[in-house]
Each structure stands twice: as C-alpha cells, then as structure tokens.
Design a protein around this motif. Sequence first.
Motif, PDB file in Angstrom:
ATOM      1  N   THR A 173       6.691  18.584  -0.877  1.00 22.58           N
ATOM      2  CA  THR A 173       7.015  18.136  -2.462  1.00 22.58           C
ATOM      3  C   THR A 173       5.319  18.491  -3.411  1.00 22.58           C
ATOM      4  N   LEU A 174       4.507  19.092  -3.451  1.00 21.32           N
ATOM      5  CA  LEU A 174       3.572  19.635  -4.011  1.00 21.32           C
ATOM      6  C   LEU A 174       4.727  20.847  -4.636  1.00 21.32           C
ATOM      7  N   ARG A 175       5.437  21.921  -3.832  1.00 29.15           N
ATOM      8  CA  ARG A 175       6.409  22.939  -4.615  1.00 29.15           C
ATOM      9  C   ARG A 175       6.634  22.705  -5.479  1.00 29.15           C
ATOM     10  N   ASN A 176       7.294  21.636  -4.547  1.00 27.74           N
ATOM     11  CA  ASN A 176       8.441  20.453  -5.730  1.00 27.74           C
ATOM     12  C   ASN A 176       8.291  20.511  -7.125  1.00 27.74           C
ATOM     13  N   GLU A 177       7.162  19.890  -7.557  1.00 29.97           N
ATOM     14  CA  GLU A 177       6.158  19.010  -8.634  1.00 29.97           C
ATOM     15  C   GLU A 177       5.840  20.721  -9.468  1.00 29.97           C
ATOM     16  N   ILE A 178       5.655  21.693  -8.721  1.00 35.64           N
ATOM     17  CA  ILE A 178       4.916  23.276  -8.975  1.00 35.64           C
ATOM     18  C   ILE A 178       6.571  23.629  -9.753  1.00 35.64           C
ATOM     19  N   GLU A 179       7.076  23.799  -8.806  1.00 42.86           N
ATOM     20  CA  GLU A 179       8.576  23.948  -9.547  1.00 42.86           C
ATOM     21  C   GLU A 179       8.875  23.676 -10.652  1.00 42.86           C
ATOM     22  N   LEU A 180       9.030  21.978 -10.788  1.00 43.21           N
ATOM     23  CA  LEU A 180       9.110  21.657 -12.060  1.00 43.21           C
ATOM     24  C   LEU A 180       8.745  22.221 -13.053  1.00 43.21           C
ATOM     25  N   LEU A 181       7.264  22.212 -13.039  1.00 40.99           N
ATOM     26  CA  LEU A 181       6.525  22.696 -14.102  1.00 40.99           C
ATOM     27  C   LEU A 181       6.633  23.161 -14.243  1.00 40.99           C
TER      28      LEU A 181
END
Length: 914
Positions: A173-181
């Motif tokens: 989930t954290l990786r997804n947030e960074i990817e969306l950033l």
Amino acid sequence: MVSDPISVPASADASGAAFSEKAIDLLFSLLREVVERHHPELLPVLAGESGNTLSPQMLGRAIQAQGILFQLLSIAEQNGGMRKRREVERLQGREALPGSFANVLASAKKAGLSAERVREAFAGLKVRPVLTAHPTEAKRVTVLERHRRIYRMLIELESPRWTPRERHDLEDTLRNEIELLWLTGELRLEKPNVSQEIAWGLHFFNETLFEVGPDVLARADEAMAQHFGEANLPGFLEFGSWIGGDRDGNPFVTNAITRGALIECRLAALRRHRQSVLELLRGLSVTEASLTLSGDFRDALTLALEESGEGNVIAARNPGEPFRQFLVCVLNKLDDTIACTEAEEGAACRRGYESADRLVTDLRTLEAGLRDSKLGRLADTEVVPLRRQVDLFRFSTVRLDVRENSTRVTQTLEALWRVSRGEPDDVAAPAQDGKEWQAWLMAELAAPRTGMRDLSGLPAVANETLGLFRLIADMRPKVGREAFGSFILSMTRNASDVLGVYLLAKEAGLFADPAGVERCSLPIMPLFETIDDLRRAPAIMRELLALPLVKRSVRALGGVQEVMIGYSDSNKDGGFLSSNWELFKAQQKLTAVGTEAGVKIAFFHGRGGSVSRGGVPAGRAIGAQPRGSIQGLFRLTEQGEVISSKYANKGTAAFNLELLAASVFDHALKSQAAAGSSSSPEFDDALEALSGAAHAAYQNLISNPALVAYFQEASPLEEISLLNIGSRPARRFGAKSLAELRAIPWVFAWSQNRHIVTGWYGVGSSLANFIEVRGSRGEALLARMFDESPLFRLIVDEVEKTLAVVDLDIAREYSQLVADAGVREQVFGMIAREYDITRAQILRLSGTRGLAERFPEYRQKLDHRLPVVNQVSRQQVSLLRAFRMTEDAVRKEEFRKTLLLSINCVSAGFGATG
C-alpha cells in the motif's frame, strides 16, 4: 560526491538524529522500485550521474524523482522526530522534553514561582499563529494529501502487531502511495486564485488543527495540575489568517473575496462543531433510569426542548435519554446557524446561535449535568475537549486580518480630501508628511457625523478601499467581531499614515459612538518593515499614543496596541545582522514607549520560512526577544511551505503548537522573574558597532550598479515567476526595480543559485573590523557575547548554518550565465571575498574547524541532501542557459517544465523557498 545519493548511512539513527533509518531505507527502496518499473533509464541519474544525455522531458522525470526523494526524507524525519519525543517522554517523563509545557512549568516550580504567579501570566497571554498565503508553497494540495497518507502508513508500520503477510500488504500500500505521488503532476497548471488559497488554508484546520488545538490546551492543563495542583487555565491559543484579507499588492483580493473568506471560515468552524456534537450525541447513550438527574439540568433540558419548537418530537425520538435530547437541541441550533450563514443572514438567525459563547454555555450546562450525575470522567473526556474546541475556534476558525499598504490608503484619502473640499481631480493634495495634511486629518476625525456622507464621486480604486471598511462594518454583526483581527497598514512611514486609517474607519461607521469622535472599534496596527521605518517606529508610536482618540481606542480594545515588525523587508534592506539588531532595538524602545503611555505594546512578528526572513528555531527566536517585550498577545506569521511542514500531520502540529506557546510562556515568566535591564550595555554597544559595519558592507553590495543585472542573469529570478505557487504578483506595483521586488523572490532566487547572500553577507566584514579596531579586548568581548547573549549567539549560529549550504563552486557556475564578464567578475568577486572572510570569522568565533560541526543533526541532514541538491543545481544552470537561448516554442516549453521542476526540487531539498 558520494556514488549513490539515495543511500543512507547505517549510523543515521545511532547518531541520535531525528529520523528513522529503517523508515528512510524503506521509503527510498520503494521509490527506486517505482522509478525502475516506469523508467529504468533514470536510475543512473538517481545514482549521481549528470543526466546530460537525457531529453528535457526525461531529465524532468529524473528531477521529479529527486524531489520526491526529499519529500520522503522530510516525512521520515517528521516521523522519526515524533518517535524520539515519545521515547524521551516514556523513559524520562514529559518534563524532560524541551519546549513542552511540562518542562516549562517544572522549571517554574523549581524556581519557586507560585501557582498564582503562573496563572496570572497565563491569564494575560494569547498566542496566535497567523496563516498567510505568501507565494512560497510549491506543492499542490493533492501532493500534501498524499504526503499525509504516507506519514500515516509509516505510523502503521511502527506497530509490532502485524504478521509478515500483513506487513507485506502494508508495504504494498505504501508503494502504491509513492507510485501515485510519482504519477501526480507536481506543478500547478494554473496559478491558484485566492478562493483556492482560502480552501488550501482551511485544509490544515480540517486535517489537523481542529483536533490538535484543543489537545495543546489540554497539555497545558495537565502540566499545571501535575506541578501546581491546579488546572482549568484560561484559553491562551487562537489562530489568525491573512488569506483572503491581505490585499497589499495583490489586486485579486477584492471585497467580495474577503466577504467570501469570512463566510467560508465561519462555515468551516460551524461544520466542525456540528460534526463533533453529532459524534457526542451518538456516543452519549445514557438512560435516565440508570442515574439521578440534577434539577438544574432537568430545568435546562425543559427550556431547550421548549425553545426548539419540536420538543415532543425530540423526546419521542430519544425516550429516556436526557443528554441525547439536550444534544439534539444543540445540533438543531447549529443546523439553523449554518443555514443562516450560508444565506449570509448571520446574527438575524431566529433559532440558531447568536454567538459561540451561547454554545459554550450549553456545553457547560451539559458538562455540569454529567458531573452532577456522577459522570465526571465522561464529562472530562467527551465534553471538555469539545468545549475547548468551540472556545478556541469560535464560529470563525480564525481571526481574519485585513492588510493594505499606505500608498493605496493615501490614494483613497487624497480622493476623499478632494471630494470633501469640492476640488477637481487634478488638484494635488497636501504632502502626506506635512502639517497641513495632518491638520486636515485631525479636523475630520474631530468633526461629528450625523450620518454617512455622500462619497459617490470617489474613483473606483478609492471606492474599493473605503468599501473594505464598510464591508467590515457590515459583516461584524453577522459573523461576530472575533471573526476579524486587525487592520494592518504596511509601509507605515509616519503617524499621519495611521491616522488616515482611523479616518477611513470613521467614514465606514466603525467608531463606537454615533458621532464618530470618541473611539474606533477596529484594531489598527502599523507595520514597520525597512530599517528606516523600524528606527522611526518609537517616535511614531509615541506621537500616536499621545492623541486622546488613539489612547481611548486602545484602552477600549483591552489596553494593548499591536505593532507589526517585518523581518523580510528589513533583511532585504539592511542585511541579516543589521536586520536582527534593528528589530531587537525597535522592540526594546517600543516597549518603553508603551510603558510611558500606560499601554502595552504587543508585537506581531512577520517571519517567513527561510533564515533570511526570520525563519529560525521558534524556541530560540522567542528566547532571544528583549525581556518584557511579550505583553499579552504574541503573534507571528506562518507562511507558505512553513504551514505544510509544521501542520500537515497531527503529531508534528501538536509539537510545533506546544513549542510555540510554551516558549512564549517561558519568556513571559522569565521576564516577570527578572527585573531591571533586559540586556548588557557593553553587549548593546558591540552589537551597534557590528551592525553598522555589516550594514555598510551589505549596502556596498546591493547599491552596486552591476548587481541588478548580475542577479537577474545569475539566478532564476524571472523564471520563478513562472511557477504557479501563489495568486500574488512578485512586485507590489508591477515595477521592475530592485526596490519594488518583494522579499520573497529576492530570498528565493539567492537560495536557488547557492549564493544565499541574504543570510550572511556583511557579517564577516563586521566581525573582522570589530577585532581590528578593538584588538584582543574586542575578541574577548565577542567570545563572551557568544556565550552569554541569546541574540548574538542566535545570529552566529544561523549564519554558520547558512554558510554550510552556500556552495561557491556552484555559485560560480550560475555566475557564468551573466553575459557581461566585467559584471560577472565584479559582483561574484565581492561575494566570494566576503564569504571567505565570514567563514573564517565564524569558525574563529566558534572554535571549530568545519562549518556546522556544532550541529550534528543539521550536518547529517545536509549530508543526505546536499549531494542531490548540488546535482540538481548544476542541472538547473544548464536548463536556464538552454531555456533562455532556445527560440523554438515547443522546445522552449520542454525546457521550461523541467526548469520549474528543478526549482521545486531544490526548494524541497532545502525545506524552504522564500
């Protein structure tokens, strides 16, 4: 340069620095994965290569990744700082935390202060951070929201309760947030309008401050109870804002915008209170059969049901649940208040709350009813926080200041002078600093009014300015006086400037008496910004406070006259050392003027985010203020990126608010305890001499005829204006001169090109000159000042930190953008020579061999940031050259976007823009 700027030394956490090594490692590795998945060809750039072979578009993507790296590092540092504070509190107790109320009150107890003395200090204290929309925030709200989610994910990952599978899912989930950033556009496509800036400011209240503010008040109560056996301190915290009220040089802040800001801020508070009441209503499922209800509460409930107009329906819906019935009545009144506000009916609302005080009274009634029913703990945990929330944010969220400059006010007064005398538009009014002008102002202020004058002949600009005062008069009955702060007059030059504001307030009906001669009901605050203005300020205030009208007005408003002092323009005008010394002296002298007049002078500190604009550590900055200068109300601006860095997350927001309030309180207590002079005459004499020499050296630089050309070509000054980071123009009146350039882009551009002259220039020459003139005795005196003078030590420390960020090699590369070799060598040569002198003098004074050795945590932060910042700075030089030389429109646009990303990236690396 290290081979891989993204790598993190294994000793990061072991050194005691305020960030978590594991969190940084995790965030950076996830960022690498994201970049590699989308653009593996960018990894060499992230490992330190120049990126010269990449297209502008791909280089822009690499720079965006480097900018995200800094953002993630800052998030991890905030998280690590929070963890460190928790660890100190867990092992040593909260009183071991510097900057906490527990620490300050424990020290007060040890010093022998009584509970009565402490309570008196609290009773007269108000701390008001003021949010401003200065154009220094380079991040969109979308990005800020993403940051907050990443921060919360880090907190989740701290817990040891997760299974390996659950932890893996959280990391995904954290990786997804960074990817969306990474996939979110970081640059604003259009400049924000003022309404969007208002929403941006309210974002921080909705996300953190509505919850955190009451918590900070609770911490003060807890500390008071622990160390003095008493609680229930008076509320000392409130918030202000300029967003939607600051029209100084911003033509987009109109009267309609200001009206909208007042309504939106009122609605934000009302909706928050409604949400909190609804949550309390849902949870307070106490039946009358299980307790003994006091007669007082029963009477209050009966009255509330009768006044609601639907008492039977409420009672039938919540049978046998008296507290819920009472809260439904409260909720209905809030709903009516919200509806009236949306319709802009304000106080005309028939069944709503006419003021926040009435809601506070209802909550106290509920609180007392619970206590009388032996439910005191429930009252403490559920109702008291809500009451604190309403007390703090009222029905306005903030107190909105309105600000206008003296030039615009004078234009309006000149138009008023012509209309009042029947003069044509081409007749010149008397000189504003002359006796004839002041005599006219005094005569107009003394003349009784029987009604509003016909001023329909005023020009549009003057009508708009006078309309602002009429707006205040119109809105105060609807939104309450507490929705307004003060009228702030920037560029105050003389007493007549302030008296002119009194006259405009009178014309708008803002005097307390019908004739308009007794006292003004609107707080009017002069702003002194330049070195000359700061020096004139004591005489101006002495003249004003001697006038019966002004004195009556101040006393009716609580006996406190606020004065705003500007850090940014005084620094731009006089340099770092002189600015700090003149600000200190002005506060000393103005405090004495207030004492002579029997009035307290309270200071509003116009600080920015960078060191050059007063952005130094809050606790130390407050500790270095003159003794006795904090009287009643302490205000300071929170600007641009400072707001997001301090208030984006609850833990960080709580820490920063407590640090601010506790530091102000600590200063006030120490001023009470220590009578006599607030400084050493010997130190004052030395600082005066140092300031004079530093000012001369700085003036020698900024008055150099070649400086403007050098600055414009050797920095991204003009390109910064292409960033859509604020609604306000970079220059007050659209002029192109250095004098009209605002302090923010002045500091912003010097920090981008790594000269940063605004934070150190002239200090080295002043120290060297002092020692040359006074010899060994002078050097010994400087050493004593370094140890004993909070102000001098603060100046030296911040200069040293700034010098650690200056990079003359990179600065020289920027200087190569200057076409005229003579201009280039002359100006850069001056800066390089002063840098060498300043570095040598600071190290000599501190007794260290390297810059910032005394600040290991700061040094470690730089070690993580500077390799990447240096890389992007060099890329920016190439981008500036290409952007300026390219004539093809398509190609120029590619360079523009990448160039702006580089500006964002460097700002993120330093944690500040202007």
